[in-house]
Design a protein around this motif. Structure first.
Motif, PDB file in Angstrom:
ATOM      1  N   TYR A 129      10.301   3.642   2.359  1.00  0.00           N
ATOM      2  CA  TYR A 129       9.764   2.277   2.343  1.00  0.00           C
ATOM      3  C   TYR A 129       8.295   2.265   1.948  1.00  0.00           C
ATOM      4  N   LEU A 130       7.546   3.271   2.396  1.00  0.00           N
ATOM      5  CA  LEU A 130       6.117   3.317   2.100  1.00  0.00           C
ATOM      6  C   LEU A 130       5.880   3.423   0.605  1.00  0.00           C
ATOM      7  N   VAL A 131       6.696   4.216  -0.086  1.00  0.00           N
ATOM      8  CA  VAL A 131       6.559   4.372  -1.537  1.00  0.00           C
ATOM      9  C   VAL A 131       6.842   3.053  -2.241  1.00  0.00           C
ATOM     10  N   GLY A 132       7.976   2.449  -1.921  1.00  0.00           N
ATOM     11  CA  GLY A 132       8.328   1.193  -2.560  1.00  0.00           C
ATOM     12  C   GLY A 132       7.351   0.080  -2.238  1.00  0.00           C
ATOM     13  N   GLY A 133       6.856   0.067  -0.998  1.00  0.00           N
ATOM     14  CA  GLY A 133       5.958  -1.007  -0.576  1.00  0.00           C
ATOM     15  C   GLY A 133       4.569  -0.912  -1.163  1.00  0.00           C
ATOM     16  N   THR A 134       4.148   0.282  -1.565  1.00  0.00           N
ATOM     17  CA  THR A 134       2.803   0.431  -2.145  1.00  0.00           C
ATOM     18  C   THR A 134       2.842   0.452  -3.670  1.00  0.00           C
ATOM     19  N   LEU A 135       3.663   1.318  -4.241  1.00  0.00           N
ATOM     20  CA  LEU A 135       3.681   1.461  -5.698  1.00  0.00           C
ATOM     21  C   LEU A 135       4.338   0.270  -6.391  1.00  0.00           C
TER      22      LEU A 135
ATOM     23  N   VAL B 110      20.605  -3.104  -8.940  1.00  0.00           N
ATOM     24  CA  VAL B 110      20.245  -1.691  -8.814  1.00  0.00           C
ATOM     25  C   VAL B 110      20.900  -1.087  -7.580  1.00  0.00           C
ATOM     26  N   CYS B 111      20.852  -1.816  -6.465  1.00  0.00           N
ATOM     27  CA  CYS B 111      21.477  -1.318  -5.224  1.00  0.00           C
ATOM     28  C   CYS B 111      22.987  -1.178  -5.393  1.00  0.00           C
ATOM     29  N   ALA B 112      23.612  -2.152  -6.046  1.00  0.00           N
ATOM     30  CA  ALA B 112      25.058  -2.071  -6.285  1.00  0.00           C
ATOM     31  C   ALA B 112      25.390  -0.850  -7.132  1.00  0.00           C
TER      32      ALA B 112
ATOM     33  N   VAL C 247      13.665   2.618  -1.461  1.00  0.00           N
ATOM     34  CA  VAL C 247      12.492   2.291  -2.275  1.00  0.00           C
ATOM     35  C   VAL C 247      12.573   0.850  -2.774  1.00  0.00           C
ATOM     36  N   VAL C 248      13.781   0.422  -3.154  1.00  0.00           N
ATOM     37  CA  VAL C 248      13.966  -0.935  -3.674  1.00  0.00           C
ATOM     38  C   VAL C 248      13.878  -1.980  -2.565  1.00  0.00           C
ATOM     39  N   SER C 249      14.290  -1.630  -1.354  1.00  0.00           N
ATOM     40  CA  SER C 249      14.420  -2.612  -0.264  1.00  0.00           C
ATOM     41  C   SER C 249      13.151  -3.396   0.035  1.00  0.00           C
ATOM     42  N   PRO C 250      11.959  -2.764   0.153  1.00  0.00           N
ATOM     43  CA  PRO C 250      10.783  -3.576   0.479  1.00  0.00           C
ATOM     44  C   PRO C 250      10.408  -4.551  -0.618  1.00  0.00           C
TER      45      PRO C 250
END
Length: 402
Positions: free
Chosen positions: A67-73, A93-95, A120-123
């Motif tokens: 989550y930290l990666v997706g939420g920052t980058l 993408v999730c599907a 990564v996609v979730s946030p």
């Protein structure tokens, strides 16, 4: 609008009367149930393939860490592209990721990598959806109640989803259960595409790739509000993380474990429903800081070796205290500039999940050293002290707290 009208709660009925919100709400229900079913199915699949409890547990942990990666980058994505497009692409993408998981022969490394990709996609999805709510419902009481309803769905999905996942796995293989998650993501994408209207991107300049996030974190009131969301949640997850060993210590077995896992979400739903339905905006703001200081105190009761029934009451009380989030939502949406709202919600979501993962990890380490009861009681003490410090800082500041 008159002052008395501002004090009355809008009511959840008015929120559900908005057609676009109903589409977002239905999509959220589908995606939440799908995610929970996929977590259970993937955990069972990894265990079946490896026989390793560690790798099976890691599939759950990987839902927090990236989550930290997706939420920052990826936070700027939420404001740099039209929100509906971002939401639909995230669902697709999730599907696609889950569809690859369901393919026979997919290896352990690929399964765990795809689990990371979902996290990564979730946030980005969560932040964009919350920012979209402010477009659909405005930035006032309807937005706060709409956000509250989505949180209630998330907590309720935990109660329903794990039971549903267990029933599905009794009649389906894990890979077939994953196909149900693919269907829920595709249905969510269709609802968002057809049920919400296109709006332009919020960002005003394409060269502000990282400046917007820096601008958010440079603002003291926004930093303080983020901490008020994150810190209580980091300590609140400790009993959940230690529910299995605690149920074993009580000698209650699987039924006791199930009750312990349900108590906190049930209290949270009850607290949010009461605050949203019965309290007006001003009242929610008045109780927010006191509740932040009090919500972790029930954990101190673990130091007195409570029975299962008393433990459940302590968890219900702690969950009900999380009604403070409605007041924080009101402050947060007022504090964040509209063009940065998407990335602000993304950062909020990413930090919340990351620190909850950190809290669970630290709880496990502490329980190894001092035991489960002492760890939960210690989380209550340390967490309450931290929360009181943040509340005092908020009280001293005239900006976050009107």
């Amino acid at each position: 609008m008159s002052a008395p009208a501002l004090q009355r709660p809008a009511g959840y009925g008015r929120v559900l009367a908005v057609p676009e919100f109903r589409a977002v709400f239905a999509a959220h229900v589908l995606s939440m149930l799908g995610v929970i079913v996929s977590e259970i199915a993937l955990s069972v699949l990894v265990y079946d393939l490896t026989g390793s409890p560690l790798l099976s547990a890691l599939t759950f942990a990987l839902g927090f860490l990236p989550y930290l990666v997706g939420g920052t980058l990826l936070a700027p994505v939420a404001d740099r592209f039209p929100a509906r497009r971002v939401l639909v692409v995230c669902d697709l993408v999730c599907a696609g990721c889950v569809a690859v998981m369901a393919v026979p022969g997919t290896g352990i490394g690929v399964l765990l990598a795809l689990r990371c990709a979902l996290a990564v996609v979730s946030p980005v999805f969560a932040g964009t959806r919350m920012a979209t709510l402010s477009d659909i419902l405005g930035g006032g009481d309807l937005f706060v109640l709409g956000r509250s309803l989505l949180r209630i769905v998330a907590q309720s999905a935990l109660l329903v989803g794990y039971g549903l996942g267990g029933l599905l796995l009794a009649v389906l293989t894990p890979r077939h259960a994953l196909l149900i998650t693919v269907a829920t993501f595709l249905a969510s994408a269709a609802l968002l595409r057809l049920g919400t209207r296109r709006r332009p991107a919020r960002a005003r300049a394409l060269d502000r790739e990282h400046g917007g996030t820096r601008q958010l974190l440079a603002d003291r009131r926004i930093r303080l509000l983020l901490l008020l969301f994150w810190v209580p949640a980091m300590f609140a997850v400790v009993p959940e993380a230690l529910a299995a060993p605690y149920a074993d210590a009580l000698g209650t077995g699987s039924p006791g474990l199930g009750l312990l896992m349900c108590a906190l979400p049930v209290g949270t739903v009850a607290g949010e429903l009461y605050a949203g339905a019965r309290l007006g905006p001003a009242a929610r703001e008045r109780i927010a800081l006191p509740l932040i200081c009090l919500t972790l105190l029930p954990y101190l009761g673990y130091a007195f070796h409570p029975s299962l029934a008393l433990s459940l009451l302590l968890l219900l009380a702690a969950g009900a205290g999380s009604a403070y989030t409605l007041g924080l939502d009101q402050w947060f949406v007022r504090a964040v500039p509209e063009e940065l709202r998407g990335r602000a919600m993304t950062v909020l979501s990413a930090g919340l999940m990351t620190l909850q993962g950190v809290g669970m990890t630290l709880a496990g380490l502490a329980a190894e050293a001092v035991g489960v009861r002492a760890t939960v009681a210690g989380a209550g003490v340390v967490g309450a002290v931290c929360c009181c410090g943040l509340a005092a800082a908020a009280r001293r500041s005239s900006r976050p707290v009107p």
